[in-house]
Enzyme design. Structure first.
Site, PDB file in Angstrom:
ATOM      1  N   CYS A 136      -0.690   4.017 -23.675  1.00 27.55           N
ATOM      2  CA  CYS A 136      -0.030   2.865 -23.856  1.00 27.55           C
ATOM      3  C   CYS A 136       0.543   2.131 -22.729  1.00 27.55           C
ATOM      4  O   CYS A 136       1.313   1.173 -22.669  1.00 27.55           O
ATOM      5  CB  CYS A 136       1.249   3.044 -24.801  1.00 27.55           C
ATOM      6  SG  CYS A 136       2.450   4.225 -24.101  1.00 27.55           S
ATOM      7  N   GLN A 158      -1.070  -1.852  15.946  1.00 32.17           N
ATOM      8  CA  GLN A 158      -2.318  -1.761  16.385  1.00 32.17           C
ATOM      9  C   GLN A 158      -3.134  -2.882  15.997  1.00 32.17           C
ATOM     10  O   GLN A 158      -2.771  -3.824  14.904  1.00 32.17           O
ATOM     11  CB  GLN A 158      -2.955  -0.441  15.274  1.00 32.17           C
ATOM     12  CG  GLN A 158      -2.293   0.786  15.710  1.00 32.17           C
ATOM     13  CD  GLN A 158      -2.744   1.950  14.952  1.00 32.17           C
ATOM     14  OE1 GLN A 158      -2.835   1.878  13.595  1.00 32.17           O
ATOM     15  NE2 GLN A 158      -3.250   3.217  15.411  1.00 32.17           N
ATOM     16  N   HIS A 208      -1.231   1.682  -4.354  1.00 29.46           N
ATOM     17  CA  HIS A 208      -1.607   2.970  -4.249  1.00 29.46           C
ATOM     18  C   HIS A 208      -0.815   3.852  -4.993  1.00 29.46           C
ATOM     19  O   HIS A 208      -0.374   4.872  -4.754  1.00 29.46           O
ATOM     20  CB  HIS A 208      -1.646   3.481  -2.592  1.00 29.46           C
ATOM     21  CG  HIS A 208      -2.725   2.844  -1.705  1.00 29.46           C
ATOM     22  ND1 HIS A 208      -2.838   2.415  -0.714  1.00 29.46           N
ATOM     23  CD2 HIS A 208      -3.842   2.092  -2.557  1.00 29.46           C
ATOM     24  CE1 HIS A 208      -3.872   2.103  -0.246  1.00 29.46           C
ATOM     25  NE2 HIS A 208      -4.595   1.534  -1.394  1.00 29.46           N
ATOM     26  N   GLN A 223       0.787  -1.060   0.062  1.00 30.54           N
ATOM     27  CA  GLN A 223       0.015  -0.066   0.032  1.00 30.54           C
ATOM     28  C   GLN A 223       0.771   1.355   0.015  1.00 30.54           C
ATOM     29  O   GLN A 223       0.404   2.375  -0.150  1.00 30.54           O
ATOM     30  CB  GLN A 223      -0.914  -0.062   1.180  1.00 30.54           C
ATOM     31  CG  GLN A 223      -1.810  -1.374   1.431  1.00 30.54           C
ATOM     32  CD  GLN A 223      -2.613  -0.987   2.800  1.00 30.54           C
ATOM     33  OE1 GLN A 223      -2.010  -1.527   3.618  1.00 30.54           O
ATOM     34  NE2 GLN A 223      -3.803  -0.585   2.873  1.00 30.54           N
ATOM     35  N   ASN A 224       2.087   1.091   0.024  1.00 33.78           N
ATOM     36  CA  ASN A 224       3.093   2.233   0.334  1.00 33.78           C
ATOM     37  C   ASN A 224       3.294   2.928  -1.048  1.00 33.78           C
ATOM     38  O   ASN A 224       3.564   2.117  -2.041  1.00 33.78           O
ATOM     39  CB  ASN A 224       4.331   1.909   1.020  1.00 33.78           C
ATOM     40  CG  ASN A 224       4.065   1.365   2.427  1.00 33.78           C
ATOM     41  OD1 ASN A 224       2.824   1.400   2.855  1.00 33.78           O
ATOM     42  ND2 ASN A 224       4.967   0.419   2.870  1.00 33.78           N
ATOM     43  N   VAL A 225       3.556   4.404  -0.916  1.00 34.53           N
ATOM     44  CA  VAL A 225       3.966   4.928  -2.328  1.00 34.53           C
ATOM     45  C   VAL A 225       5.414   5.424  -1.977  1.00 34.53           C
ATOM     46  O   VAL A 225       5.883   6.303  -2.903  1.00 34.53           O
ATOM     47  CB  VAL A 225       3.022   6.221  -2.318  1.00 34.53           C
ATOM     48  CG1 VAL A 225       1.503   5.764  -2.479  1.00 34.53           C
ATOM     49  CG2 VAL A 225       3.310   7.196  -1.266  1.00 34.53           C
ATOM     50  N   ASP A 226       5.935   4.866  -1.155  1.00 35.75           N
ATOM     51  CA  ASP A 226       7.475   5.583  -0.998  1.00 35.75           C
ATOM     52  C   ASP A 226       8.538   4.884  -1.851  1.00 35.75           C
ATOM     53  O   ASP A 226       9.624   5.240  -1.881  1.00 35.75           O
ATOM     54  CB  ASP A 226       8.019   5.157   0.723  1.00 35.75           C
ATOM     55  CG  ASP A 226       7.763   3.872   0.943  1.00 35.75           C
ATOM     56  OD1 ASP A 226       8.038   2.882   0.326  1.00 35.75           O
ATOM     57  OD2 ASP A 226       7.262   3.817   2.350  1.00 35.75           O
TER      58      ASP A 226
END
Length: 300
Positions: free
Chosen positions: A134, A238, A123, A103-106
């Site tokens: 294309c 968590q 993500h 899920q990380n965009v880093d």
């Protein structure tokens, strides 16, 4: 976003090392028996790189919901993969884990050395520029930014609110290039999603690392493995809405988990290079290796 955070559910809990070790031993046994394993990673795997999470006590959305300033963050351009990232990379290289779904965009999974087809970035990626026409991708050594405040007709046909245009054009077809980061209410990238669910359906084990499992449809990926009869293990500080589905649930940081896990996998022979291979495949590799050595001797 901030309105997706329940401030009553931001508490983090760390179990003592004896408990974590015992649970990690169970996960090591499951990995040793697994034939097709997927990793599902969230922001918690990158906090050791000083990149804040979103829903933790000091997370981006948490602080916004509390009316506080955004947390400090490392520069994504210079951020380095964590110990957990490098362990994931080693396990991928050895074929122990078949696919990483993130899920990380880093971009830290790619920076660790895992190839693009080894990571489903649900993500997007701050450093990935894409052509919608294309489907060519360009991995940059700088952050790619769309013009989010502008609403162009081309982008509005596909996404509701943001302009993803980067002011550059595709080398192949000449179309406008777009940033790849997914905003709320936007569809996830089709190819990455399809590959993620393909592996989720194949997997007999999914290991969730540092995710609160609260963002849909991404969190449906590990749930799919469970629904197909596979097992899920969760390592996160968590609680998550899927804790009751987990075979093993550990409250600890991902770096600490891998510090304990890797020696246990070594003891069980998982890191020998033969994990997941049939006896016939192992015999064939051994025969080829003997032939290679014999050819080298003959050549000398």
């Amino acid at each position: 976003m901030a309105d997706t955070v329940d401030l009553n559910e931001i508490h983090e809990h760390v179990e003592n090392d004896d408990v974590v070790l015992k649970k990690t031993q169970t996960i090591a046994e499951l990995i040793a028996k697994s034939k097709h394993m997927t990793f599902f990673t969230g922001a918690g795997i990158s906090t050791a790189a000083k990149i804040p999470d979103f829903r933790g006590p000091e997370g981006v959305w948490t602080r916004k919901a509390q009316g506080r300033a955004p947390p400090k963050s490392a520069d994504l351009l210079t951020a380095q993969p964590t110990h957990a990232h490098m362990c994931v990379k080693r396990l991928y290289d050895m074929g122990v884990v078949k696919q990483i779904v993130s899920q990380n965009v880093d971009g830290l999974h790619l920076r660790s050395g895992i190839p693009r087809n080894g990571v489903c970035e649900l993500h997007g990626n701050c450093f990935l520029e894409v052509c919608w026409s294309c489907e060519t991708e360009y991995l940059r050594d700088y952050e790619v930014m769309g013009n989010n405040r502008k609403k162009c007709e081309e982008c509005r046909k596909r996404v509701p609110y943001f302009c993803h245009c980067t002011k550059r054009k595709c080398d192949k077809c000449g179309s406008k290039l777009k940033d790849s980061v997914i905003h709320f209410e936007e569809d996830l990238p089709k190819q990455d999603m399809n590959r993620a669910f393909e592996h989720a359906n194949k997997s007999d084990l999914v290991l969730v690392l540092g995710s609160s499992l609260r963002v849909t449809p991404a969190c449906e990926v590990p749930e799919t493995t469970v629904n197909k009869g596979g097992k899920m293990c969760i390592v996160n500080l968590q609680e998550t809405p899927m804790d009751n589905l987990a075979t093993v649930r550990i409250h600890c940081k991902t770096d600490r988990f891998f510090q304990l896990l890797m020696p246990l996998l070594e003891e069980r022979g998982v890191l020998s290079g033969n994990h997941g291979k049939t006896e016939a495949e192992q015999r064939l590799e051994a025969r080829n290796e003997r032939k290679r050595k014999a050819d080298n001797v003959a050549g000398n």
